[in-house]
Scaffold this active site. Structure first.
Site, PDB file in Angstrom:
ATOM      1  N   GLU A  34      37.217  29.216  40.960  1.00 50.53           N
ATOM      2  CA  GLU A  34      37.171  30.304  39.782  1.00 50.53           C
ATOM      3  C   GLU A  34      35.607  30.254  39.372  1.00 50.53           C
ATOM      4  O   GLU A  34      34.729  29.633  39.912  1.00 50.53           O
ATOM      5  CB  GLU A  34      38.062  29.800  38.276  1.00 50.53           C
ATOM      6  CG  GLU A  34      39.465  29.776  38.918  1.00 50.53           C
ATOM      7  CD  GLU A  34      40.378  29.529  37.637  1.00 50.53           C
ATOM      8  OE1 GLU A  34      41.711  29.666  37.699  1.00 50.53           O
ATOM      9  OE2 GLU A  34      39.904  29.112  36.685  1.00 50.53           O
ATOM     10  N   GLU A  46      43.853  30.822  49.692  1.00 47.72           N
ATOM     11  CA  GLU A  46      44.154  31.396  51.021  1.00 47.72           C
ATOM     12  C   GLU A  46      43.184  31.997  51.631  1.00 47.72           C
ATOM     13  O   GLU A  46      42.834  31.898  52.740  1.00 47.72           O
ATOM     14  CB  GLU A  46      45.370  32.270  50.722  1.00 47.72           C
ATOM     15  CG  GLU A  46      46.802  31.863  50.158  1.00 47.72           C
ATOM     16  CD  GLU A  46      46.674  32.375  48.401  1.00 47.72           C
ATOM     17  OE1 GLU A  46      45.726  31.794  47.660  1.00 47.72           O
ATOM     18  OE2 GLU A  46      47.773  32.573  48.137  1.00 47.72           O
ATOM     19  N   CYS A  84      48.714  36.582  46.382  1.00 46.56           N
ATOM     20  CA  CYS A  84      48.439  37.947  45.772  1.00 46.56           C
ATOM     21  C   CYS A  84      48.225  39.003  46.741  1.00 46.56           C
ATOM     22  O   CYS A  84      47.971  38.894  47.892  1.00 46.56           O
ATOM     23  CB  CYS A  84      47.269  37.599  44.696  1.00 46.56           C
ATOM     24  SG  CYS A  84      45.570  37.648  45.908  1.00 46.56           S
ATOM     25  N   CYS A 113      44.993  38.535  48.760  1.00 41.45           N
ATOM     26  CA  CYS A 113      45.178  37.520  49.832  1.00 41.45           C
ATOM     27  C   CYS A 113      46.204  38.190  51.253  1.00 41.45           C
ATOM     28  O   CYS A 113      45.868  38.063  52.260  1.00 41.45           O
ATOM     29  CB  CYS A 113      45.608  36.216  49.434  1.00 41.45           C
ATOM     30  SG  CYS A 113      44.478  35.407  48.584  1.00 41.45           S
TER      31      CYS A 113
HETATM   32 ZN   LIG Z   1      45.115  35.627  46.316  1.00 41.67          ZN
END
Ligand SMILES: [Zn+2]
Length: 128
Positions: free
Chosen positions: A45, A56, A85, A88
């Site tokens: 982050e 990923e 997500c 990804c």
């Molecule tokens: Zn992701």
């Protein structure tokens, strides 16, 4: 290269130890099987939230930057089921085979899907 599912999930779980998630506290680990071996990643982050990178993609980019040409399996581990997500999935579409196994796991559950199940109508290099 084919990996034992539980071994690959264990590698993803282990990679999660290095997650940098001081803002969301949602720590994720990933392990991907490529044509040149297994690579791992954790989410990273940033105080500028939008710069955050998922586990990923860290793992996939690590594999590709080391010379891998193709990803055939992806395992993701978190405290609750970490379905990949959209970003990804789009990156997986670029480097993974359509039948690529995507293994999603938390401490109690494990689910094995394919990239095509998660992203049935991809935008890809074939589109262009
Ligand atoms: Zn992701």
């Amino acid at each position: 290269m084919k990996m034992d599912t539980s071994e690959l999930v264990a590698m993803a779980k282990n990679a999660r130890e290095n997650a940098y998630a001081p803002y969301s506290s949602f720590r994720v680990g990933a392990a991907v099987v490529s044509d040149i071996g297994v690579f791992t990643g954790a989410n990273v982050e940033n105080a500028s939230y939008g710069l955050t990178m998922c586990a990923e993609r860290v793992a996939i980019f690590s594999a590709i930057s080391a010379g891998a040409k193709e990803i055939t399996e992806v395992a993701v581990f978190a405290e609750s089921m970490p379905y990949p997500c959209g970003a990804c999935l789009q990156v997986m579409e670029e480097f993974c085979t359509p039948e690529c196994r995507v293994i999603v796991a938390d401490p109690k559950n494990i689910k094995i899907l394919t990239l095509r199940e998660l992203l049935p109508h991809p935008f890809s290099k074939d589109t262009l």
